[in-house]
Scaffold this active site. Structure first.
Site, PDB file in Angstrom:
ATOM      1  N   GLY A 125       0.824  -1.205   0.000  1.00 44.71           N
ATOM      2  CA  GLY A 125       0.000   0.000   0.000  1.00 44.71           C
ATOM      3  C   GLY A 125       0.857   1.253   0.000  1.00 44.71           C
ATOM      4  O   GLY A 125       1.894   1.312   0.667  1.00 44.71           O
ATOM      5  N   GLY A 155      -0.719   4.520   0.290  1.00 42.26           N
ATOM      6  CA  GLY A 155      -1.490   5.660   0.771  1.00 42.26           C
ATOM      7  C   GLY A 155      -0.691   6.391   1.835  1.00 42.26           C
ATOM      8  O   GLY A 155       0.532   6.249   1.927  1.00 42.26           O
ATOM      9  N   LEU A 156      -1.369   7.168   2.653  1.00 44.49           N
ATOM     10  CA  LEU A 156      -0.647   7.960   3.646  1.00 44.49           C
ATOM     11  C   LEU A 156       0.184   7.087   4.574  1.00 44.49           C
ATOM     12  O   LEU A 156       1.342   7.394   4.861  1.00 44.49           O
ATOM     13  CB  LEU A 156      -1.625   8.814   4.451  1.00 44.49           C
ATOM     14  CG  LEU A 156      -2.182  10.036   3.730  1.00 44.49           C
ATOM     15  CD1 LEU A 156      -3.061  10.840   4.664  1.00 44.49           C
ATOM     16  CD2 LEU A 156      -1.069  10.911   3.185  1.00 44.49           C
ATOM     17  N   ALA A 157      -0.392   5.992   5.068  1.00 43.62           N
ATOM     18  CA  ALA A 157       0.356   5.120   5.975  1.00 43.62           C
ATOM     19  C   ALA A 157       1.497   4.426   5.249  1.00 43.62           C
ATOM     20  O   ALA A 157       2.640   4.399   5.729  1.00 43.62           O
ATOM     21  CB  ALA A 157      -0.579   4.096   6.617  1.00 43.62           C
ATOM     22  N   HIS A 192     -20.815   7.721   7.195  1.00 41.42           N
ATOM     23  CA  HIS A 192     -20.568   9.164   7.141  1.00 41.42           C
ATOM     24  C   HIS A 192     -21.874   9.886   6.835  1.00 41.42           C
ATOM     25  O   HIS A 192     -22.591   9.518   5.910  1.00 41.42           O
ATOM     26  CB  HIS A 192     -19.527   9.472   6.059  1.00 41.42           C
ATOM     27  CG  HIS A 192     -18.909  10.821   6.169  1.00 41.42           C
ATOM     28  ND1 HIS A 192     -19.626  11.983   5.996  1.00 41.42           N
ATOM     29  CD2 HIS A 192     -17.636  11.213   6.447  1.00 41.42           C
ATOM     30  CE1 HIS A 192     -18.829  13.026   6.159  1.00 41.42           C
ATOM     31  NE2 HIS A 192     -17.611  12.581   6.432  1.00 41.42           N
ATOM     32  N   SER A 231     -17.355  16.689   2.243  1.00 39.44           N
ATOM     33  CA  SER A 231     -16.537  16.775   3.450  1.00 39.44           C
ATOM     34  C   SER A 231     -17.344  17.136   4.698  1.00 39.44           C
ATOM     35  O   SER A 231     -18.256  17.964   4.654  1.00 39.44           O
ATOM     36  CB  SER A 231     -15.437  17.827   3.261  1.00 39.44           C
ATOM     37  OG  SER A 231     -14.799  18.101   4.476  1.00 39.44           O
ATOM     38  N   ARG A 246     -19.983  11.576  13.828  1.00 41.47           N
ATOM     39  CA  ARG A 246     -20.590  11.040  12.612  1.00 41.47           C
ATOM     40  C   ARG A 246     -21.682  10.012  12.882  1.00 41.47           C
ATOM     41  O   ARG A 246     -22.699   9.981  12.198  1.00 41.47           O
ATOM     42  CB  ARG A 246     -19.505  10.431  11.721  1.00 41.47           C
ATOM     43  CG  ARG A 246     -18.575  11.466  11.147  1.00 41.47           C
ATOM     44  CD  ARG A 246     -17.401  10.852  10.418  1.00 41.47           C
ATOM     45  NE  ARG A 246     -16.610  11.907   9.781  1.00 41.47           N
ATOM     46  CZ  ARG A 246     -15.507  11.680   9.103  1.00 41.47           C
ATOM     47  NH1 ARG A 246     -15.044  10.442   8.973  1.00 41.47           N
ATOM     48  NH2 ARG A 246     -14.840  12.676   8.551  1.00 41.47           N
ATOM     49  N   HIS A 253     -18.296   4.713   4.964  1.00 41.87           N
ATOM     50  CA  HIS A 253     -17.139   5.557   4.704  1.00 41.87           C
ATOM     51  C   HIS A 253     -15.821   4.968   5.199  1.00 41.87           C
ATOM     52  O   HIS A 253     -14.825   4.986   4.503  1.00 41.87           O
ATOM     53  CB  HIS A 253     -17.372   6.920   5.355  1.00 41.87           C
ATOM     54  CG  HIS A 253     -16.229   7.875   5.210  1.00 41.87           C
ATOM     55  ND1 HIS A 253     -15.735   8.263   3.976  1.00 41.87           N
ATOM     56  CD2 HIS A 253     -15.473   8.517   6.131  1.00 41.87           C
ATOM     57  CE1 HIS A 253     -14.735   9.112   4.146  1.00 41.87           C
ATOM     58  NE2 HIS A 253     -14.540   9.274   5.444  1.00 41.87           N
ATOM     59  N   ARG A 310     -14.893   6.725  14.495  1.00 41.88           N
ATOM     60  CA  ARG A 310     -13.753   7.622  14.286  1.00 41.88           C
ATOM     61  C   ARG A 310     -14.215   9.063  14.185  1.00 41.88           C
ATOM     62  O   ARG A 310     -15.167   9.380  13.480  1.00 41.88           O
ATOM     63  CB  ARG A 310     -13.005   7.246  13.003  1.00 41.88           C
ATOM     64  CG  ARG A 310     -11.847   8.193  12.702  1.00 41.88           C
ATOM     65  CD  ARG A 310     -11.062   7.753  11.488  1.00 41.88           C
ATOM     66  NE  ARG A 310     -11.804   7.819  10.248  1.00 41.88           N
ATOM     67  CZ  ARG A 310     -12.070   8.942   9.573  1.00 41.88           C
ATOM     68  NH1 ARG A 310     -11.691  10.114  10.051  1.00 41.88           N
ATOM     69  NH2 ARG A 310     -12.736   8.892   8.427  1.00 41.88           N
TER      70      ARG A 310
END
Length: 650
Positions: free
Chosen positions: A46, A48-50, A272, A290, A343, A414, A448
């Protein structure tokens, strides 16, 4: 191989005061000296950000990294779709924020189903993430005086969310990608694009490599390493319709689960509240608006069902509904937080008013998000500067101008709080196998908070795994297991057999057809609300559909070419197994908490009712084999610093 009967989950949480655990742990764990780091190889799944931040950071330290993604570029990871912002406890607004308040809000927002130690560490390193991103050139919004700007997000009464207009995830990913690209150019990272992991290889109980399929040529290949890091995202696409990219899947995490990594809290999925409503039966995905829009937008529906019916029939316009005839239901029910409730709370309330018949839109499954008050107060230019690209996106999709008429929104799948179980070091129950970001369970409990996904992904990649993986590698020999080892050959054969099985079915139904039906079952019975009766029914429906999938699936093309139908089939096959586990997990948790809302367990006001005496634990499931019920292991959660209370945002 099943775990020993005496197996006990060990979270490896350091001793000592909460605020000192991470710093002390960094000192106590073993280190690998700089000259020796270049002797180790790490696989990262992966980008992505991580994954990108972990690959770049590990390579910067001197490790040799192989990074894999199934997209044609590391920049296409789903992290790029995140819009609203990233949380950090810098208190630039001087409004009372702190590391402890971010920690408290996160534990409370997760309905007290997360580890205190992990969440506090996340809050601590959040302040470093912003400095890292700014140094990389991420164009965060700034105040007139030059300080970085902040805005509010759900579940908090302070402004701690840093943002780059409505494209924060994209800008943060470009920052991480630039760091990754630097290491690719330096020869420390080998980047494999269009290559998907289909199995993890275990030798002597330790993760030592992966088996992949090249999505262009169909080649099956093995790679060995000293450790494997999964950063492959969440499993929300089990519902078919979600805000996730269509390629997002559970396969990497699920293959690890089948090889011994426990899967934790699979029923904890997030709905979401701010998504563009479903428009038709054959829609392939949903679009997120958003959560930052809830800063200035006011959520409402008509008070009278008759008015809602007129709106649905287009016999009147939203602007024609008098102020006295509008129900700003979140502001009415939750005066302290208003439209900024978490959420799960916002989503359930939207469902409730639509179930009452007061929903709007052609399906009745929508509520209004209205910016008229904000535009009148601040002016259109100010609102456009904050949300312009989001408003443009909404207009392109729906054909309506949100500057002139309220947006219509409805909850959608989401994010997934559940994932592979990891200890404090982010290692799974398989030694040498780590999980970062959304594919682990560790930080968000049962719900979250908005703007915390980007925070966790970058915290894990930039500031946690570079320390903790060294503790494991320092105990490993420099020589790695060869990819010629028999375990790799067996794993390759298993992958090829699975592919051949799918290609040889010669049925009549498409992969998408099965996936759509599976998703509908999950949404109806294991979505925003669940009941024991519905979950029992859903489990049998999933089993029956899986039997038909294995008999009547039609996969066109061959294995030795670009074959997206085959790619989908392999992923949906894993979704079937995951779906049943999600249902079992939801059935076993006889309480409501966060995103897991069992209708039998609610307060008189209709809020989630936890059972802390019996369910204050992480549910970690062990795979025991094809067709067998999974075994439940429990990690008890202790709350030493946050008092367990009924969550209230009133």
């Amino acid at each position: 191989m099943p775990l020993d009967d005496n197996f006990q989950l060990d979270s490896k949480i350091p001793s000592g005061p909460l605020a000192e655990k991470w710093d002390q742990h960094k000192f106590d764990i073993k280190l690998v000296n700089p000259a020796n780091k270049r002797k180790y190889e790490i696989i990262v799944i992966g980008t992505g950000l991580a994954g990108a931040s972990a690959s770049a950071s590990l390579a910067e330290l001197g490790y040799n990294v192989r990074a894999f993604c199934f997209q044609d570029s590391a920049r296409r990871a789903h992290s790029i779709a995140a819009q609203g912002g990233i949380n950090a406890a810098k208190n630039y607004q001087n409004d009372g924020d702190s590391v402890y308040r971010l920690f408290y809000d996160t534990v409370k927002g997760g309905d007290y189903r997360s580890r205190e130690a992990n969440v506090y560490r996340l809050s601590q390193v959040s302040v470093n993430i912003i400095d890292q991103a700014v140094a990389q050139g991420v164009p965060f919004a700034r105040e007139y005086g030059g300080l970085l700007s902040n805005r509010s997000f759900g579940g908090a009464q302070v402004s701690r969310t840093f943002y780059a207009k409505g494209q924060t995830g994209q800008q943060l990913l470009l920052g991480a990608y630039s760091a990754l690209s630097r290491q690719v150019a330096a020869g420390k990272v080998t980047l494999h694009t269009r290559e998907e992991m289909l199995d993890v290889v275990i030798v002597d109980g330790k993760a030592c490599g992966v088996v992949t399929r090249n999505l262009i040529s169909g080649e099956i290949k093995s790679y060995s390493a000293h450790a494997v890091v999964l950063a492959s995202g969440g499993y929300g696409n089990v519902f078919y319709l979600s805000t996730n990219a269509m390629g997002s899947n559970v396969t990497a995490a699920w293959k690890a689960h089948r090889k011994g990594a426990l899967f934790a809290n699979p029923c904890f999925t997030q709905i979401h509240p701010t998504c563009i409503p479903v428009s038709g039966h054959y829609q392939s995905k949903l679009t997120l608006m958003s959560e930052s829009l809830r800063n200035d937008g006011r959520v409402w529906v008509p008070k009278d069902i008759a008015v809602s019916e007129k709106l649905r029939k287009k016999e009147m316009r939203p602007r024609d509904v008098a102020e006295a005839d509008r129900d700003y239901y979140l502001e009415r029910k939750y005066p302290s937080f208003g439209n900024l409730v978490p959420r799960d709370v916002a989503s359930r309330n939207a469902k409730d008013v639509c179930d009452e018949g007061r929903g709007v839109g052609k399906t009745g499954l929508a509520v209004f998000l209205d910016f008229s008050d904000a535009i009148n107060r601040d002016g259109r230019d100010v609102i456009e500067a904050k949300y312009g690209n989001l408003f443009d996106m909404y207009k392109q999709i729906t054909g309506e101008n949100p500057y002139e008429t309220p947006m219509m929104i409805y909850p959608a799948v989401h994010y997934t709080m559940g994932g592979l179980w990891v200890d404090y070091n982010l290692m799974t129950t398989v030694p040498g196998l780590y999980a970062l970001g959304e594919c682990n369970f560790s930080d968000h409990g049962a719900n979250r908070l908005g703007a915390s996904a980007l925070m966790q992904g970058l915290a894990d990649g930039y500031f946690v795994i570079p320390y903790t993986i060294g503790d494991y590698l320092a105990r490993q020999p420099y020589k790695k297991v060869s990819a010629d080892h028999q375990a790799f050959k067996e794993a390759e054969k298993g992958v090829k057999d699975s592919i051949d099985q799918l290609l040889n079915m010669k049925g009549e139904r498409s992969v998408d057809d099965f996936h759509r039906e599976l998703g509908k079952i999950m949404w109806d019975y294991c979505g925003m609300s669940r009941t024991a009766e519905g979950l029992t029914k859903a489990r049998q429906m999933v089993k029956d559909l899986k039997v038909e999938f294995e008999k009547n699936l039609k996969v066109i093309g061959s294995a030795d070419e670009l074959n997206q139908t085959l790619e989908k089939a392999l992923r949906v096959k894993d979704f079937f197994e995951l779906a049943e586990l999600m249902i079992v997990d939801a059935f076993e948790r006889n309480e409501s908490c966060g995103g897991h809302f069992r209708e039998e367990y609610q307060t008189p006001d209709g809020e989630a009712l936890r059972d802390d005496e019996n369910y204050r634990y992480v549910a970690a499931w062990e795979y025991l084999g094809e067709g067998k019920d999974e075994k439940l292991h429990k990690e008890d959660l202790d709350f030493e610093y946050v008092k367990l209370t009924q969550r209230s945002y009133k």
